[in-house]
Design an enzyme around this catalytic site. Structure first.
Site, short mmCIF file in Angstrom:
data_model
loop_
_atom_site.label_atom_id
_atom_site.label_comp_id
_atom_site.label_asym_id
_atom_site.label_seq_id
_atom_site.Cartn_x
_atom_site.Cartn_y
_atom_site.Cartn_z
CD GLU A 264 -42.03 -16.27 -7.12
OE1 GLU A 264 -41.96 -15.14 -7.66
OE2 GLU A 264 -43.08 -16.72 -6.64
CB CYS A 301 -35.65 -12.32 -11.28
SG CYS A 301 -35.54 -12.11 -9.51
P1 NAP Z 1 -33.61 -22.22 -15.77
O1 NAP Z 1 -32.80 -22.48 -16.98
O2 NAP Z 1 -35.08 -22.17 -15.92
O3 NAP Z 1 -33.18 -23.35 -14.71
C1 NAP Z 1 -33.72 -23.46 -13.40
C2 NAP Z 1 -33.77 -24.93 -13.01
O4 NAP Z 1 -34.90 -25.54 -13.62
C3 NAP Z 1 -32.58 -25.74 -13.45
O5 NAP Z 1 -32.27 -26.65 -12.43
C4 NAP Z 1 -33.07 -26.44 -14.70
O6 NAP Z 1 -32.46 -27.69 -14.90
C5 NAP Z 1 -34.52 -26.66 -14.39
N1 NAP Z 1 -35.34 -26.71 -15.59
C6 NAP Z 1 -35.40 -25.79 -16.58
N2 NAP Z 1 -36.30 -26.16 -17.51
C7 NAP Z 1 -36.83 -27.34 -17.11
C8 NAP Z 1 -37.81 -28.23 -17.64
N3 NAP Z 1 -38.41 -27.98 -18.80
N4 NAP Z 1 -38.10 -29.34 -16.94
C9 NAP Z 1 -37.46 -29.60 -15.77
N5 NAP Z 1 -36.53 -28.82 -15.23
C10 NAP Z 1 -36.21 -27.69 -15.87
O7 NAP Z 1 -33.19 -20.83 -15.09
P2 NAP Z 1 -31.75 -20.32 -14.71
O8 NAP Z 1 -30.97 -20.09 -15.94
O9 NAP Z 1 -31.19 -21.22 -13.70
O10 NAP Z 1 -32.08 -18.89 -14.03
C11 NAP Z 1 -32.27 -17.71 -14.78
C12 NAP Z 1 -33.76 -17.34 -14.83
O11 NAP Z 1 -34.29 -17.33 -13.52
C13 NAP Z 1 -34.02 -15.93 -15.37
O12 NAP Z 1 -35.10 -15.99 -16.27
C14 NAP Z 1 -34.40 -15.13 -14.13
O13 NAP Z 1 -35.23 -14.02 -14.39
C15 NAP Z 1 -35.07 -16.17 -13.30
N6 NAP Z 1 -35.04 -15.84 -11.87
C16 NAP Z 1 -36.22 -15.56 -11.25
C17 NAP Z 1 -36.23 -15.21 -9.90
C18 NAP Z 1 -37.52 -14.89 -9.21
O14 NAP Z 1 -37.54 -14.87 -7.99
N7 NAP Z 1 -38.58 -14.62 -9.92
C19 NAP Z 1 -35.02 -15.20 -9.19
C20 NAP Z 1 -33.85 -15.53 -9.85
C21 NAP Z 1 -33.88 -15.86 -11.20
P3 NAP Z 1 -31.25 -27.84 -15.94
O15 NAP Z 1 -30.28 -26.75 -15.61
O16 NAP Z 1 -30.73 -29.19 -15.65
O17 NAP Z 1 -31.84 -27.66 -17.30
#
Ligand code: NAP
Length: 527
Positions: A264, A301
């Site tokens: 998501e 989001c």
């Molecule tokens: P994020 O930076 O993508 O991080 C999410 C998790 O994924 C973290 O644990 C991160 O680890 C890991 N991760 C990121 N890139 C990775 C990669 N290339 N390989 C392996 N692991 C990876 O997102 P966030 O900052 O936590 O959350 C904000 C985003 O989430 C926004 O874009 C928002 O729209 C979205 N969101 C979506 C929903 C939905 O239901 N659609 C709900 C809430 C939020 P590290 O931190 O260790 O890098």
């Protein structure tokens, strides 16, 4: 107590040398606990345990799984103020939000407990043998959903409880009969460990196999990548950015045995303002949207990042009021310096694009990590031609697109990337004159809203939280609500299998008294 260690099943472990701390964005200081990142050896141990636990957990009754899920909810509540204070110190979010999100998390766990205790969710289908059918007799066939195996869950930074350690992905996966290994989010590792301790206690109290749950710390992307590549992992739940979700999807596809990744991801949640609605209610809609854009410092989001209307006095009025209102709202703290830095950079990038005009922004100094909410406008042609303007700015920022005419509006909607939500703001009887707009928007989103705001996601069976890529990696599923359990199961058929060897769900006598489809008829009757 928060130890900073990993939970490998029921054992606390810290074999590695890489350590990190969480951060309090309000005080702009690091929190005290030192967390130790999981090593490759610990990752292996957690997945091996999960794989062993699966052999037992997959056969555990719905009643016992319900007891496990309800006990997790009880244990989370028992963490009481320690959990609330830790949550606040790792996010800068207020107490009310912490308690609200805890309530939602508890509610999700109890909903899944109810679902699996009742049991009909497995969608049992039975087509008994017809030995006398001509020209060929028919075999006996019975089908139901079965769990796929150990699941890796990645939580989002913006929902430390409801979309993280014991959030929707974990609750639905455990309910389905799949063990879970959580890759803890580094920004709220303490909250994550506390919740993990509640899950462990519940597992022990309700007699679940060791390894049904593990929680691994990590400060970078390596632990998550190793988990996704592990051959014993059979599925991934991810909530986060498009970049992160896409990277994991590609990684899973490259495996010898590709596995499903239910990610998501980000969304700009287009809102279409129809002209008559603006003629009469531009001011009140602008006030409503100023609140929605800044809710939770825009860190949802479902934040309305894109607003579209037809050039008119009504739209000018809306933009003017939105600009006035948005700067009246007190700037709020963001979750973390990194999120704040990404917000500031992406916002500046959008503002600097050709023909983008900033209509309002907080231009006075704010405390460290606080967001300066901003509204900008652009014409339809420029928006259509510049893909940078379609990208999510995660935080309080919204771009208002002023379209020349309905045809341009429809072309923009048709060319938008997949979104979680779309909204139509309409006067009575107005939307029916814009069928093309409504249909085009519907094709790009998972949920369409009439005269409301996209922020706020109810946890009910009729909720669809997902959407066409890149809102999610598979638009056929939802991440919220009871149907989210379907992500972790596969349909499985038994042919001519002896009654006593069938699972209870498919036995002639229907011992679980569940609703089944027998010879195309829904019934609870025994055969
Ligand atoms: P994020 O930076 O993508 O991080 C999410 C998790 O994924 C973290 O644990 C991160 O680890 C890991 N991760 C990121 N890139 C990775 C990669 N290339 N390989 C392996 N692991 C990876 O997102 P966030 O900052 O936590 O959350 C904000 C985003 O989430 C926004 O874009 C928002 O729209 C979205 N969101 C979506 C929903 C939905 O239901 N659609 C709900 C809430 C939020 P590290 O931190 O260790 O890098």
């Amino acid at each position: 107590m928060i130890t900073g260690k990993n939970y490998i099943g029921n054992t606390l472990s810290a074999k590695g040398n890489t350590t990190y701390k969480t951060f309090n964005p309000k005080t702009n200081t690091a929190n005290e606990t030192v967390f130790t990142e999981a090593t490759s050896e610990e990752i292996q141990e957690a997945v091996d345990l999960a794989s062993e636990a699966f052999k037992i957990f997959r056969t555990i009754s719905g009643t016992k799984k319900a007891a496990f899920l309800n006990t997790i909810a009880d244990e989370i509540l028992a963490l009481d103020n320690t959990l609330v204070q830790t949550y606040m110190s790792e996010t800068g979010l207020p107490e009310g939000r912490a308690k609200g999100e805890r309530g939602r998390t508890i509610g999700q766990l109890r909903t899944f407990a109810k679902l699996v205790e009742e049991g009909s969710w497995v969608e049992a289908r039975i087509d008994p043998a017809q030995p006398d059918r001509t020209p060929n007799p028919r075999v006996d066939l019975r089908k139901m959903s079965v769990p796929i195996g150990p699941i890796v869950v990645f939580g989002a930074s913006n929902f430390p409880l409801a979309y993280s350690t014991a959030g929707g992905d974990t609750a639905s996966a455990l309910a389905s009969g799949c063990p879970v290994v959580v890759k803890s989010h580094p920004m709220h590792a303490g909250t994550g460990e506390l919740v993990a301790s509640a899950i462990q206690k519940a597992a022990e109290k309700t007699g679940m196999p060791n390894g049904v749950f593990s929680n691994l710390n990590s400060s970078g992307i390596e632990v998550g990548q190793e988990l996704v590549k592990h051959p014993k992992v059979k599925g991934v739940g991810f909530t986060g950015s498009i970049r992160g979700g896409r990277a994991l999807l590609d990684l899973a596809a490259k495996r010898k045995e590709p596995i499903p990744v239910f990610a998501e991801m980000g969304s700009i949640n287009p809102v279409v303002l129809l002209p008559k609605a603006l003629e009469t209610k531009a001011v009140s809609w602008a006030k409503t949207y100023a609140s929605s854009i800044t809710l939770g410092t825009g860190q949802f989001c479902t934040n309305p990042g894109l607003i579209l209307g037809l050039k008119s006095d009504g739209l000018t009025n809306f933009i003017g009021t939105l600009a006035e209102e948005i700067v009246q709202i007190k700037p709020q703290c963001m979750l973390h310096p990194n999120i704040h830095a990404v917000y500031s950079n992406n916002k500046a990038k959008a503002q600097s694009q050709k023909n983008v005009e900033t209509k309002a922004t907080i231009d006075t100094a704010v405390a460290e990590n606080y967001a300066q909410q901003t509204v900008a406008t652009v014409d339809g042609k420029t928006f259509l031609e510049n893909a940078t303007l379609h990208e999510e700015v995660f935080g309080p920022f919204s771009l208002v697109v002023q379209c020349e005419n309905v045809a341009e509006l429809e072309t923009i909607l048709a060319n938008l990337e997949g979104q979680l939500t779309g909204t139509i703001i309409s006067e009575e009887n107005e939307a029916s004159n814009y069928n093309g707009v409504v249909k085009t928007l519907s094709d790009r989103v998972g949920r369409i809203i009439f005269n409301g705001v996209p922020t706020g996601v109810e946890v009910v069976p009729s909720m669809l939280h997902g959407g066409p890529y890149p809102a999610s990696t598979d638009s056929r599923f939802t991440a919220v609500g009871r149907d989210s359990i379907k992500r972790w199961v596969r349909p499985f058929s038994y042919q001519d299998w002896p009654n006593e060897l069938l699972p209870d769900e498919l036995k002639n006598e229907n011992p679980l008294n569940i609703l089944r489809l027998v010879n195309d008829q829904e019934t609870k009757e025994a055969l």
